[in-house]
Design a protein around this motif. Structure first.
Motif, PDB file in Angstrom:
ATOM      1  N   TRP A   1       0.827  -1.207   0.000  1.00  0.00           N
ATOM      2  CA  TRP A   1       0.000   0.000   0.000  1.00  0.00           C
ATOM      3  C   TRP A   1       0.866   1.264   0.000  1.00  0.00           C
ATOM      4  N   PHE A   2       1.792   1.346   0.969  1.00  0.00           N
ATOM      5  CA  PHE A   2       2.678   2.509   1.053  1.00  0.00           C
ATOM      6  C   PHE A   2       3.998   2.304   0.300  1.00  0.00           C
ATOM      7  N   ARG A   3       4.321   1.053  -0.033  1.00  0.00           N
ATOM      8  CA  ARG A   3       5.535   0.734  -0.799  1.00  0.00           C
ATOM      9  C   ARG A   3       6.766   1.408  -0.163  1.00  0.00           C
ATOM     10  N   VAL A   4       6.947   1.142   1.114  1.00  0.00           N
ATOM     11  CA  VAL A   4       7.967   1.829   1.903  1.00  0.00           C
ATOM     12  C   VAL A   4       9.376   1.457   1.437  1.00  0.00           C
ATOM     13  N   GLU A   5      10.207   2.475   1.247  1.00  0.00           N
ATOM     14  CA  GLU A   5      11.632   2.287   0.985  1.00  0.00           C
ATOM     15  C   GLU A   5      12.405   2.756   2.213  1.00  0.00           C
TER      16      GLU A   5
ATOM     17  N   LEU B   1      -4.829   7.088   2.284  1.00  0.00           N
ATOM     18  CA  LEU B   1      -4.437   7.244   0.892  1.00  0.00           C
ATOM     19  C   LEU B   1      -3.094   6.551   0.667  1.00  0.00           C
ATOM     20  N   PRO B   2      -2.892   5.933  -0.506  1.00  0.00           N
ATOM     21  CA  PRO B   2      -1.677   5.136  -0.759  1.00  0.00           C
ATOM     22  C   PRO B   2      -0.471   5.979  -1.173  1.00  0.00           C
ATOM     23  N   SER B   3      -0.021   6.849  -0.280  1.00  0.00           N
ATOM     24  CA  SER B   3       1.135   7.687  -0.578  1.00  0.00           C
ATOM     25  C   SER B   3       2.419   6.845  -0.612  1.00  0.00           C
ATOM     26  N   LYS B   4       3.411   7.385  -1.300  1.00  0.00           N
ATOM     27  CA  LYS B   4       4.714   6.719  -1.379  1.00  0.00           C
ATOM     28  C   LYS B   4       5.560   7.134  -0.181  1.00  0.00           C
TER      29      LYS B   4
END
Length: 301
Positions: free
Chosen positions: A71-75, A246-249
């Motif tokens: 969902w957030f695609r955390v780096e 919301l799917p923020s990066k």
């Protein structure tokens, strides 16, 4: 006065990518059965703060991983700056209307760190006063944001997390996004000095956009005993659907540790040193946030 050090992200600095392999369906079923057996027979342990590693590993972290990875695609960046062992204090910016940033940082430090570090969060009294939420916070490893608990955890070689902005950070309006609020009186610096443990600055980008707070229903907040009652573009207008973030990066970056052992425990009583170190950590995080915002191509990618 100590100088702030921005978290450096080199062009070739790739974010940590979690292992692609996930447990098979059969392995998940077997693991689930074993977990239920342990719960029924009482073959699990909690520490003096109420932390339940078995529940965390088999229920809470798995529930958060889809948010973290998909969902957030955390780096994560700079994970090597977090010590592989021993106590340390991770200090991060706070935002997002709901403290999801603390949960995502917990997943990052467990899943992306080679030593799978446990992150022991320090939470406000309100967190533990809430029914169900307070109980699960304890089981997840959190405890009260007080010097006594922080120092006990640090002396026990735990990785402790503090968000000094508190409710001022997570409850700030969207127009003030990515602008750090006051860091209080530097209680986290005092705890680090007394225990001689390093401070690791942490900058988080992405949480500001999950629930953009465009208003605050103060009357409702007072009636409910809350520090604020958020109004976002989707809540309360869309009802329960408005609770979907919301799917923020997301980008999470850990900076170089700030060493405190050389000052000695007595330095915790020096208000000027505490103030200077607090300001150094705050400025390091703020400048690192600006750097991460430049790196992120857009809010959602």
């Amino acid at each position: 006065m100590p100088e702030a050090r921005v978290i450096q992200l080199r062009p070739d600095d790739e974010s940590h990518v979690p292992p692609a392999g996930e447990p098979s369906w059969d392995e998940q079923v077997v693991g689930g059965v074993e977990f239920l057996r342990r719960r029924l027979t009482g073959e699990y342990a909690t520490d003096e703060f109420g932390f339940d590693p078995d529940l965390t590993d088999h229920v809470l972290l798995p529930l958060l991983r889809p948010l973290f990875r998909r969902w957030f695609r955390v780096e994560t960046h700079g994970i090597e700056n977090v010590p592989t062992s021993g106590g340390a204090l991770v200090v991060a910016n706070h935002s997002g209307t709901v403290p999801v940033d603390a949960l995502m940082t917990t997943v990052a430090l467990h899943d992306d760190h080679p030593a799978q570090r446990r992150f022991r969060l320090l939470g406000a009294d309100l967190v533990f006063d809430l029914p169900i939420v307070g109980e699960f916070a304890r089981k997840f490893g959190a405890t009260l944001a007080c010097s006594e608990d922080a120092e006990r955890l640090l002396c026990g070689d735990e990785l402790v997390g503090v968000f000094p902005e508190g409710f001022k950070g997570i409850g700030k309006p969207f127009r003030d996004r990515y602008t750090l609020q006051r860091f209080g009186r530097g209680g986290f610096v005092t705890a680090a000095l007394r225990t001689g443990k390093p401070i690791v600055p942490c900058a988080i980008v992405g949480a500001e956009e999950i629930y953009p707070m465009v208003g605050n229903a103060r009357t409702v907040a007072r009636l409910l005993g809350l520090p604020y009652f958020p109004i976002t573009p989707t809540f309360p207008a869309l009802g329960p659907l408005g609770l979907v973030p919301l799917p923020s990066k997301w980008l999470i970056a850990f900076g170089e540790p700030i060493e405190t052992a050389s000052y000695g425990p007595a330095a915790a009583e020096d208000p000027m040193l505490v103030f200077n170190l607090t300001d150094q950590v705050r400025e390091t995080i703020q400048q690192s946030i600006y750097q991460l915002l430049l790196q992120r191509s857009s809010v959602f990618s």
